[in-house]
Design an enzyme around this catalytic site. Structure first.
Site, PDB file in Angstrom:
ATOM      1  N   ASN A   1     -32.090  35.921 -13.651  1.00  0.00           N
ATOM      2  CA  ASN A   1     -32.929  35.658 -14.814  1.00  0.00           C
ATOM      3  C   ASN A   1     -32.392  36.273 -16.104  1.00  0.00           C
ATOM      4  O   ASN A   1     -32.638  35.763 -17.186  1.00  0.00           O
ATOM      5  CB  ASN A   1     -34.359  36.136 -14.559  1.00  0.00           C
ATOM      6  CG  ASN A   1     -34.431  37.498 -13.915  1.00  0.00           C
ATOM      7  OD1 ASN A   1     -33.773  37.768 -12.915  1.00  0.00           O
ATOM      8  ND2 ASN A   1     -35.223  38.383 -14.486  1.00  0.00           N
TER       9      ASN A   1
ATOM     10  N   GLN B   1     -35.276  30.678 -11.275  1.00  0.00           N
ATOM     11  CA  GLN B   1     -34.554  30.380 -12.522  1.00  0.00           C
ATOM     12  C   GLN B   1     -33.603  29.202 -12.370  1.00  0.00           C
ATOM     13  O   GLN B   1     -33.231  28.576 -13.366  1.00  0.00           O
ATOM     14  CB  GLN B   1     -33.760  31.613 -12.985  1.00  0.00           C
ATOM     15  CG  GLN B   1     -34.609  32.761 -13.456  1.00  0.00           C
ATOM     16  CD  GLN B   1     -35.350  32.489 -14.759  1.00  0.00           C
ATOM     17  OE1 GLN B   1     -35.060  31.552 -15.496  1.00  0.00           O
ATOM     18  NE2 GLN B   1     -36.330  33.324 -15.046  1.00  0.00           N
TER      19      GLN B   1
ATOM     20  N   HIS C   1     -43.963  27.523 -13.874  1.00  0.00           N
ATOM     21  CA  HIS C   1     -43.860  27.676 -15.332  1.00  0.00           C
ATOM     22  C   HIS C   1     -42.437  27.779 -15.845  1.00  0.00           C
ATOM     23  O   HIS C   1     -42.202  27.695 -17.052  1.00  0.00           O
ATOM     24  CB  HIS C   1     -44.729  28.838 -15.821  1.00  0.00           C
ATOM     25  CG  HIS C   1     -44.242  30.217 -15.511  1.00  0.00           C
ATOM     26  ND1 HIS C   1     -43.644  30.998 -16.473  1.00  0.00           N
ATOM     27  CD2 HIS C   1     -44.275  30.961 -14.395  1.00  0.00           C
ATOM     28  CE1 HIS C   1     -43.345  32.181 -15.940  1.00  0.00           C
ATOM     29  NE2 HIS C   1     -43.721  32.174 -14.673  1.00  0.00           N
TER      30      HIS C   1
ATOM     31  N   THR D   1     -59.293  28.179  -2.387  1.00  0.00           N
ATOM     32  CA  THR D   1     -59.297  26.784  -2.842  1.00  0.00           C
ATOM     33  C   THR D   1     -58.096  26.547  -3.754  1.00  0.00           C
ATOM     34  O   THR D   1     -57.812  27.355  -4.637  1.00  0.00           O
ATOM     35  CB  THR D   1     -60.617  26.473  -3.587  1.00  0.00           C
ATOM     36  OG1 THR D   1     -61.683  26.713  -2.666  1.00  0.00           O
ATOM     37  CG2 THR D   1     -60.666  25.030  -4.061  1.00  0.00           C
TER      38      THR D   1
ATOM     39  N   CYS E   1     -41.508  41.752 -19.247  1.00  0.00           N
ATOM     40  CA  CYS E   1     -42.272  42.542 -18.286  1.00  0.00           C
ATOM     41  C   CYS E   1     -43.683  42.707 -18.808  1.00  0.00           C
ATOM     42  O   CYS E   1     -43.921  42.654 -20.002  1.00  0.00           O
ATOM     43  CB  CYS E   1     -41.554  43.844 -17.964  1.00  0.00           C
ATOM     44  SG  CYS E   1     -42.224  45.290 -18.724  1.00  0.00           S
TER      45      CYS E   1
END
Ligand code: PLP
Length: 387
Positions: free
Chosen positions: A151, A179, A201, A239, A327
């Protein structure tokens, strides 16, 4: 805000349009995917279609994809001594990690600290296959976790070669492809991965969705991380995040279609950026430049520069860059990746990561170089940082 250029795609990518459409459509379905009525079945169809899309991205079967709430959770779920292969219930003796893994792997999953060992990397940030060979010889039937691409540096790891070493020692290989996905090929069979982690994401899906993927149904997790209603075939109760999963699937499909063309475009932009940096600051160091890297990532430092100051200066000029890994505290931690590569602490503190994505243009890169021309001299004179 004035004109902005987003250069922090390794921290997170903006949501893809197709992901947003899939997300909104899934939100409109009222049912729970575990319910048997029509509304429930409609939600189930959405989840299963996304499972197929995510599986296709890595050449897996849909039945081997388990959705989680993040890449972090998928890593945590994977790294357990209790993992079974073909009914073999003997616990794994130890966990071997490269020294440059993401913190969510470095945490060691559910292995006791004493059972976790690190494998060295070379100066370009690639795991040493000799060190891996030695480590597996000392840890019979280990679980090994290697990232496909780092990363911070973007350096691509020799995962297929590592898989051969791991399998020869009756070990299992987990690959953190968070990545790499959407940027380079991530075919599980070609990589020799037994387990693989993805995060939505990083490919243009929403934050808070991930997947753990196994190479086949002979792999079982008898000790799921989240117990309860038995969702995700018992691996991950709760769920399902139907909208998030739908959007993950849509993003996976887009990156699969566009990867090759995008990678070529990214590489041209990254080359332009690095050539410009070097022309303006010949003393700039680009980490991992001697190894194969993701086409979108540059991690560089200038002697005398402090990353925190540089990130703020760039932000004020309209650029979102980072000082390595994002972070949660927002604080800049010294990079364990650069330390493992043998980079000196003052240079490590000056490392700035620029990561590009599908909306990055030549104009963004040229604007960035213009800002660098303006900032470089002042940034390299940070008090207390040796030039
Ligand atoms: N693995 C790598 C290599 C990453 O870069 C990240 C996120 O930065 C993760 C795992 C964690 O993924 P998530 O943010 O979904 O928890």
């Amino acid at each position: 805000m004035g004109e902005r250029s987003y250069f922090d795609w390794n921290a997170t990518a903006p949501l893809r349009d197709a992901a947003r459409v899939a997300f909104d459509a899934a939100l409109a379905i009222p049912g729970n995917p575990s319910s048997v009525h029509a509304e429930g079945r409609a939600a189930r169809r959405v989840v299963e279609a996304a499972r197929e899309q995510v599986a296709t991205l890595v050449g897996a079967r849909a039945a081997d994809v388990f959705f989680t709430a993040s890449g972090t959770e998928a890593n945590m779920a994977a790294l357990t001594p209790a993992i079974e292969v073909a009914g073999d219930k003997r616990p794994r003796s130890g966990l071997l990690l490269s020294a440059i893994e993401h913190v969510s792997v470095r945490a060691g999953g559910r292995f006791p600290r004493t059972a976790v060992a690190e494998i060295a990397v070379n100066a370009d940030g690639q795991v040493s296959l000799d060190a891996l060979t030695e480590a597996v010889a000392q840890s019979p039937r280990p679980l090994v976790s290697l990232m496909l691409a780092n990363n911070e540096t973007g350096v691509i790891q020799p995962v297929a070669a590592a898989a051969a070493i791991v399998h020869a020692a009756a070990g299992l290989l987990h690959v953190d492809a968070v990545q790499a996905a959407g940027r380079i090929e991530c075919d599980m069979a070609r990589l020799g991965a037994d387990l693989l982690t993805l995060s939505a994401h990083k490919i243009g899906g929403p934050k808070g969705v991930g997947a753990l993927i196994r190479r086949g149904e002979d792999i079982h997790f008898p000790d799921p991380l989240v117990r309860g209603g038995g969702q995700e075939r018992g691996l991950r109760a709760g769920t399902e995040n139907v909208a998030g999963i739908a959007a993950f699937g849509a993003a996976a499909e887009v990156v699969r279609r566009e990867r090759l063309a995008e990678a070529e475009r990214m590489l041209a932009l990254r080359d332009l950026l690095e050539a410009g940096l070097k022309a303006l600051s010949p003393q700039a160091i680009i980490f991992g430049a001697g190894a194969e890297r993701l086409p979108n990532t540059t991690l560089f430092a200038l002697p005398g520069m402090k990353a925190e100051t540089a990130v703020i200066a760039f932000d004020l000029e309209g650029f979102a860059v980072s000082s390595g890994a994002a972070c949660s505290s927002g604080k800049v931690q010294p990079s364990h990746v650069l330390a493992a590569m043998g980079v000196s602490p003052p240079l490590t503190r000056g490392a700035v990561r620029v990561s590009l994505g599908w909306s990055t243009t030549t104009v963004d890169v040229e604007r960035f170089l213009g800002a660098w021309r303006k900032l470089a001299t002042a940034l390299s004179k940070e008090p207390g940082i040796a030039a």
